[in-house]
Write a protein that holds these residues in place. Sequence first.
Motif, PDB file in Angstrom:
ATOM      1  N   MET A  90     -47.023 -83.548   1.040  1.00  0.00           N
ATOM      2  CA  MET A  90     -46.225 -84.729   1.326  1.00  0.00           C
ATOM      3  C   MET A  90     -46.756 -85.927   0.548  1.00  0.00           C
ATOM      4  SD  MET A  90     -43.593 -84.287   3.140  1.00  0.00           S
ATOM      5  CE  MET A  90     -43.000 -85.784   3.923  1.00  0.00           C
ATOM      6  N   VAL A 164     -42.108 -93.886   6.469  1.00  0.00           N
ATOM      7  CA  VAL A 164     -43.468 -93.387   6.240  1.00  0.00           C
ATOM      8  C   VAL A 164     -43.336 -91.885   6.016  1.00  0.00           C
ATOM      9  CG1 VAL A 164     -44.551 -95.089   7.793  1.00  0.00           C
ATOM     10  CG2 VAL A 164     -43.907 -92.840   8.663  1.00  0.00           C
ATOM     11  N   TYR A 165     -44.381 -91.246   5.521  1.00  0.00           N
ATOM     12  CA  TYR A 165     -44.348 -89.796   5.426  1.00  0.00           C
ATOM     13  C   TYR A 165     -45.438 -89.185   6.288  1.00  0.00           C
ATOM     14  CZ  TYR A 165     -40.953 -90.369   1.753  1.00  0.00           C
ATOM     15  OH  TYR A 165     -39.828 -90.718   1.057  1.00  0.00           O
ATOM     16  N   CYS A 169     -44.685 -82.919   8.294  1.00  0.00           N
ATOM     17  CA  CYS A 169     -43.222 -82.866   8.254  1.00  0.00           C
ATOM     18  C   CYS A 169     -42.699 -81.449   8.026  1.00  0.00           C
ATOM     19  CB  CYS A 169     -42.691 -83.767   7.158  1.00  0.00           C
ATOM     20  SG  CYS A 169     -40.884 -83.819   7.153  1.00  0.00           S
ATOM     21  N   VAL A 175     -37.823 -83.677   2.100  1.00  0.00           N
ATOM     22  CA  VAL A 175     -38.141 -85.081   2.329  1.00  0.00           C
ATOM     23  C   VAL A 175     -39.253 -85.559   1.400  1.00  0.00           C
ATOM     24  CG1 VAL A 175     -39.181 -86.646   4.022  1.00  0.00           C
ATOM     25  CG2 VAL A 175     -37.308 -85.131   4.697  1.00  0.00           C
ATOM     26  N   GLY A 214     -32.729 -86.619   8.471  1.00  0.00           N
ATOM     27  CA  GLY A 214     -33.036 -86.611   7.041  1.00  0.00           C
ATOM     28  C   GLY A 214     -34.459 -86.160   6.834  1.00  0.00           C
ATOM     29  N   GLY A 215     -35.160 -86.989   6.299  1.00  0.00           N
ATOM     30  CA  GLY A 215     -35.011 -88.413   6.088  1.00  0.00           C
ATOM     31  C   GLY A 215     -34.790 -89.180   7.404  1.00  0.00           C
ATOM     32  N   LYS A 246     -37.895 -92.085  12.852  1.00  0.00           N
ATOM     33  CA  LYS A 246     -39.304 -92.287  13.168  1.00  0.00           C
ATOM     34  C   LYS A 246     -39.601 -93.786  13.292  1.00  0.00           C
ATOM     35  CE  LYS A 246     -43.688 -90.728  12.949  1.00  0.00           C
ATOM     36  NZ  LYS A 246     -44.193 -90.090  14.166  1.00  0.00           N
ATOM     37  N   HIS A 284     -39.507 -90.606  17.600  1.00  0.00           N
ATOM     38  CA  HIS A 284     -40.594 -89.665  17.401  1.00  0.00           C
ATOM     39  C   HIS A 284     -41.945 -90.364  17.578  1.00  0.00           C
ATOM     40  CE1 HIS A 284     -42.319 -86.729  14.092  1.00  0.00           C
ATOM     41  NE2 HIS A 284     -43.030 -86.721  15.193  1.00  0.00           N
TER      42      HIS A 284
HETATM   43  S1  SF4 Z   1     -38.494 -86.485   8.372  1.00  0.00           S
HETATM   44 FE1  SF4 Z   1     -39.595 -87.232  10.191  1.00  0.00          FE
HETATM   45  S2  SF4 Z   1     -41.472 -85.942  10.296  1.00  0.00           S
HETATM   46 FE2  SF4 Z   1     -40.638 -85.813   8.190  1.00  0.00          FE
HETATM   47  S3  SF4 Z   1     -41.726 -87.434   7.055  1.00  0.00           S
HETATM   48 FE3  SF4 Z   1     -39.763 -88.280   7.751  1.00  0.00          FE
HETATM   49  S4  SF4 Z   1     -40.341 -89.317   9.660  1.00  0.00           S
HETATM   50 FE4  SF4 Z   1     -41.990 -87.871   9.223  1.00  0.00          FE
END
Ligand code: SF4
Length: 461
Positions: A90, A164-165, A169, A175, A214-215, A246, A284
């Motif tokens: 990620m 944010v990442y 994930c 993503v 998504g995303g 998120k 989340h």
């Molecule tokens: S899809 Fe959700 S779990 Fe994945 S990086 Fe984005 S916010 Fe985080």
Amino acid sequence: MELPVLDEAPRPPVRPPADPSSYAHRELRDGEWWRRIPAFADVDRQTFLDHRWQAKHTITKASKLLDALEGLASPGFLSDAAEAFVRAPMAVRVSPYLLSLVDWDHPYEDPIRTQFIPTKSTRLPAPPQLTFDSLGEQSDAPVPGLTHRYPDKALFLALDTCPVYCRFCTRSYAVGPDQEMVEKVSLKASPKRWETIFEYIATRPELEDIVISGGDTWNLRAKQIELLGERLLAIPHVRRIRFASKGPAVMPQKVLTDDEWFRALVGVAEKGRKLRKDVMLHTHFNHPNEITAITAEAMGRLFEEGLHVRNQTVLQRGVNDDFATMLMLVRRCAFVNVHPYYVYQHDLVKGVEELRTTVHTAEVLEKQIRGATAGFNTPTFVVDAPGGGGKRGVHSYEVYDRTTGISVYTAPSVKPGQFFFYYDPIDQLPEAGQARWADPEEHEAMHDEALQAAMARSAPH
Ligand code: SF4
Ligand SMILES: *Cc1c(COP(=O)(O)O)cnc(C)c1O
């Protein structure tokens, strides 16, 4: 017959006073805590609450992140993180809000650091059973970016970026930008791509429930939220829409200071209400430390506008896999008007094996949490069955061998007749189980045993 003397008459037991820890969830972090971070020492409240400032100062390069932590975290920790970044699947993306919430004196134990910043020293070997897109979302996609797995609901992947990442994930197959190790599927926010999805949904009268994810909704522009909302609400059989984000956990400021975006979101919910259709936000939160006085303000503002929020947590080792933390999270969510909905068993994701727990851990936690608060604020613990079985109650396996760590699930309403396997992290297994996994010749035998046992269990009586 002798009557009991008054003193000995049965009395109702006296409930002892509650331990103050049972309402500690109401003490939300407040004040200007971010000023402890050297880079934010001069940032006043108004600036910290400005969503543009948060977005602009979000760190998107490993080298920048390490620079920002210079003098804050120990040199040992910094080089450990630097080495981990090289091979992480990620991309890096950490908001000032998150950065400010980490206890940099104890970064290894910190639950927020753990979720966003990898360290090489804690890395475990990848599980041998891992495939990319372990949930098989792409194989259940009739058109790009729409997963139609369940009978009456579908998952609409509207875009491929997030504020944010997260390291863990599940959608790292799509993503975030491509990484050195990984080339991803493209799911950009594109009204043209969305058009084929609207068309598909319109031709499937059984679809009542659409998850927009998504995303992340936080990264959609106001106009895009309106477009998605209006087009979906206009489809007669669509009754429920959820926007997934998120954002509340990582950048709650947006709800408070991005008025155009806020109005777009509550506007869609209002239109929905007029049509008697349900529009919700799904978020989340994974740890009580993510919920501060700023979060309470943001969630309160949504609540006042009648927009309800549900929470989905990912169970993570060292982050929220103990009873006290999970209970605090559940109660704190409820306290800020967010309904705890699901706790997910961690998916099989590359590069984060140290964050996974056993199925047994999830079962024990669910047992402990149930009864501790209102039933409607009690999350359901689920495992999203690898291979596309969908979400299953974590305790509803056909069989579970705690030595091999293999659990087998069925999903009669989703994929009847199929069996789905989940695997506990190998390092958490008893020695006998670890020994079998160490021998590749044993892998098939372990599967066969589990499958045979599951078939016997689930055969019609
Ligand atoms: S899809 Fe959700 S779990 Fe994945 S990086 Fe984005 S916010 Fe985080
Ligand atoms: C989680 C999910 C949904 C929504 O499921 P709920 O149990 O209703 O929250 C829909 N589609 C897919 C593919 C999902 O993964």
